[in-house]
Design a protein around this motif. Structure first.
Motif, mmCIF file in Angstrom:
data_model
loop_
_atom_site.group_PDB
_atom_site.id
_atom_site.type_symbol
_atom_site.label_atom_id
_atom_site.label_comp_id
_atom_site.label_asym_id
_atom_site.label_seq_id
_atom_site.Cartn_x
_atom_site.Cartn_y
_atom_site.Cartn_z
ATOM 1 N N UNK A 1 1.004 -1.260 -0.193
ATOM 2 C CA UNK A 1 -0.189 0.025 -0.009
ATOM 3 C C UNK A 1 0.691 1.380 0.088
ATOM 4 N N UNK A 2 1.936 1.008 0.897
ATOM 5 C CA UNK A 2 2.761 2.437 0.781
ATOM 6 C C UNK A 2 3.418 2.726 -0.489
ATOM 7 N N UNK A 3 3.832 1.737 -1.130
ATOM 8 C CA UNK A 3 4.562 1.855 -2.492
ATOM 9 C C UNK A 3 3.479 2.367 -3.528
ATOM 10 N N UNK A 4 2.387 1.774 -3.543
ATOM 11 C CA UNK A 4 1.217 2.268 -4.514
ATOM 12 C C UNK A 4 1.087 3.427 -4.231
ATOM 13 N N UNK A 5 0.922 4.006 -2.939
ATOM 14 C CA UNK A 5 0.729 5.399 -2.706
ATOM 15 C C UNK A 5 1.780 6.566 -3.418
ATOM 16 N N UNK A 6 2.952 6.163 -3.178
ATOM 17 C CA UNK A 6 4.175 6.924 -3.514
ATOM 18 C C UNK A 6 4.155 6.870 -5.106
ATOM 19 N N UNK A 7 4.029 5.629 -5.610
ATOM 20 C CA UNK A 7 4.216 5.481 -7.305
ATOM 21 C C UNK A 7 3.033 5.684 -7.800
ATOM 22 N N UNK A 8 1.761 5.282 -7.394
ATOM 23 C CA UNK A 8 0.724 5.769 -8.293
ATOM 24 C C UNK A 8 -0.296 7.026 -7.991
ATOM 25 N N UNK A 9 -0.567 6.972 -6.704
ATOM 26 C CA UNK A 9 -1.522 7.879 -6.274
ATOM 27 C C UNK A 9 -1.154 9.321 -6.388
ATOM 28 N N UNK A 10 0.051 9.578 -5.560
ATOM 29 C CA UNK A 10 0.717 10.926 -5.492
ATOM 30 C C UNK A 10 0.848 11.669 -6.785
ATOM 31 N N UNK A 11 1.509 10.880 -7.625
ATOM 32 C CA UNK A 11 1.673 11.648 -8.872
ATOM 33 C C UNK A 11 0.593 12.126 -9.736
ATOM 34 N N UNK A 12 -0.557 11.170 -9.449
ATOM 35 C CA UNK A 12 -1.884 11.785 -10.368
ATOM 36 C C UNK A 12 -2.852 12.558 -9.608
ATOM 37 N N UNK B 1 -2.115 15.414 -7.532
ATOM 38 C CA UNK B 1 -2.122 17.004 -7.802
ATOM 39 C C UNK B 1 -1.354 17.382 -6.370
ATOM 40 N N UNK B 2 -1.331 16.565 -5.148
ATOM 41 C CA UNK B 2 -0.932 16.785 -4.163
ATOM 42 C C UNK B 2 0.532 16.673 -3.846
ATOM 43 N N UNK B 3 0.949 17.457 -2.958
ATOM 44 C CA UNK B 3 2.542 17.436 -2.458
ATOM 45 C C UNK B 3 2.644 17.086 -0.919
ATOM 46 N N UNK B 4 3.512 16.391 -0.376
ATOM 47 C CA UNK B 4 3.893 15.943 0.610
ATOM 48 C C UNK B 4 4.606 17.154 1.491
ATOM 49 N N UNK B 5 4.264 17.163 2.791
ATOM 50 C CA UNK B 5 4.766 18.103 3.626
ATOM 51 C C UNK B 5 6.095 17.480 4.256
ATOM 52 N N UNK B 6 6.859 18.187 5.017
ATOM 53 C CA UNK B 6 8.143 17.904 5.695
ATOM 54 C C UNK B 6 7.913 17.167 6.992
ATOM 55 N N UNK B 7 7.045 16.191 6.813
ATOM 56 C CA UNK B 7 6.951 15.111 8.160
ATOM 57 C C UNK B 7 6.805 13.553 7.776
ATOM 58 N N UNK B 8 7.415 12.769 8.150
ATOM 59 C CA UNK B 8 7.426 11.500 7.745
ATOM 60 C C UNK B 8 6.091 10.888 7.661
ATOM 61 N N UNK B 9 5.566 9.670 6.985
ATOM 62 C CA UNK B 9 4.497 9.054 7.271
ATOM 63 C C UNK B 9 4.422 8.319 8.603
ATOM 64 N N UNK B 10 3.250 7.974 9.076
ATOM 65 C CA UNK B 10 3.169 7.449 10.100
ATOM 66 C C UNK B 10 2.227 6.399 10.548
ATOM 67 N N UNK B 11 2.066 5.600 11.455
ATOM 68 C CA UNK B 11 1.058 4.327 11.642
ATOM 69 C C UNK B 11 0.471 4.677 12.808
ATOM 70 N N UNK B 12 -0.947 4.564 12.778
ATOM 71 C CA UNK B 12 -1.820 4.644 14.063
ATOM 72 C C UNK B 12 -2.322 3.173 14.273
ATOM 73 N N UNK B 13 -1.736 2.509 15.300
ATOM 74 C CA UNK B 13 -1.939 1.227 15.582
ATOM 75 C C UNK B 13 -3.534 1.005 16.257
#
Length: 290
Positions: A244-255, A257-269
């Motif tokens: 899911x993480x690789x799909x987000x970066x490779x496919x969803x994000x480029x299409x 129009x969003x940009x990432x801010x300067x904070x790492x991804x995180x998990x909520x368990x």
């Protein structure tokens, strides 16, 4: 057509593995499992071996020992004999011999000082890093700031459970971030698949409402910022979140129009193994957006 057949077979054996995880305390006979897979019992053994990479008996034993390992370390109030019986052994002695043969430690030694890196090597072949695309449902949400208590882990990802154990001890001792009523987060600062083991950094976090008190565990105060986030809900083993993480970066994000801010991804368990079976785990993955 062949791809459809392969996908169908993959789904059938995922269903079998989920069934095993949910019924570790039951009699998991080949007759029963072949019915779950909708395959002939006369061919099930070979098909399971081809898809999973080991025979079904060894896989069941590994999954029971995996649960037993977590129970030994994270459920210290459970007696070893009860863990042994729950893993399918007739007595503590046979359980101890099997456990030591697999992990080079007795259950008691593992409970006191678990050697997680050696433990992970046993399960390495069962973990398949999946960089293939996966269908994901991505939701854009706004989050308020979260104040968190943090134990900073730096070192091999395979020793992360040692730091988690320390954080759990702090939670129990301090009562400042009780697991039953607080949120639990994980923040990886780099990709464990692409960084040297000694450079891996991961924050183990629990939400707090008040100012953090001084402590001997090395737990410090930080915050997860407010803002817009892309959120993916992952169901199942944490080992399978990579797709899911690789799909987000490779496919969803480029299409998007969003940009990432300067904070790492995180998990909520949302819940935890071994309190629930691995395929019943719920984890929300957040990506901070500008």
């Amino acid at each position: 057509m062949n791809n459809v057949i392969v996908r169908r077979d993959t789904l059938r054996f995922e269903k079998v593995c989920n069934y095993i995880a949910l019924h570790l305390d039951d009699d998991l006979s080949v007759d029963k499992l072949s019915l779950v897979a909708h395959y002939s019992k006369y061919h099930f053994h070979r098909q399971f071996q081809c898809h999973i990479g080991m025979n079904v008996g060894k896989y069941i034993a590994m999954m029971r020992l995996k649960r037993a390992s977590y129970q030994l370390v994270f459920n210290v109030n459970i007696q070893i004999i009860d863990i042994a019986l729950g893993a399918g052994y007739e007595n503590a002695g046979s359980f101890s011999r099997a456990f030591k043969k697999s992990f080079a430690q007795t259950p008691m030694q593992f409970r006191r000082t678990p050697q997680w890196e050696a433990w992970h090597k046993v399960y390495l072949n069962a973990k398949r890093i999946n960089r293939e695309s996966e269908n994901v449902n991505i939701e854009i949400i706004n989050r308020a700031e979260s104040n968190v208590a943090v134990l900073e882990h730096q070192g091999s990802p395979q020793s992360l459970n040692n730091s988690i154990q320390t954080f759990i001890e702090w939670r129990k001792q301090s009562t400042e971030s009780p697991v039953a009523t607080s949120q639990t987060f994980g923040i990886p600062y780099n990709d464990p698949n692409n960084v040297a083991a000694d450079e891996f950094r991961f924050d183990i976090c629990g939400s707090i409402d008040d100012e953090l008190q001084d402590n001997q565990y090395g737990v410090i105060a930080k915050s997860i910022p407010e803002g817009r986030f892309a959120k993916i809900r992952h169901l199942g083993s944490h080992d399978k979140m990579d797709a899911k993480i690789y799909t987000f970066y490779r496919e969803w994000l480029p299409k998007s129009g969003e940009e990432l801010s300067d904070f790492p991804l995180f998990f909520h368990y949302i819940n935890f193994f071994p309190e629930v079976a691995e395929h019943e785990l719920i984890t929300d993955i957040y990506f901070a957006l500008k």
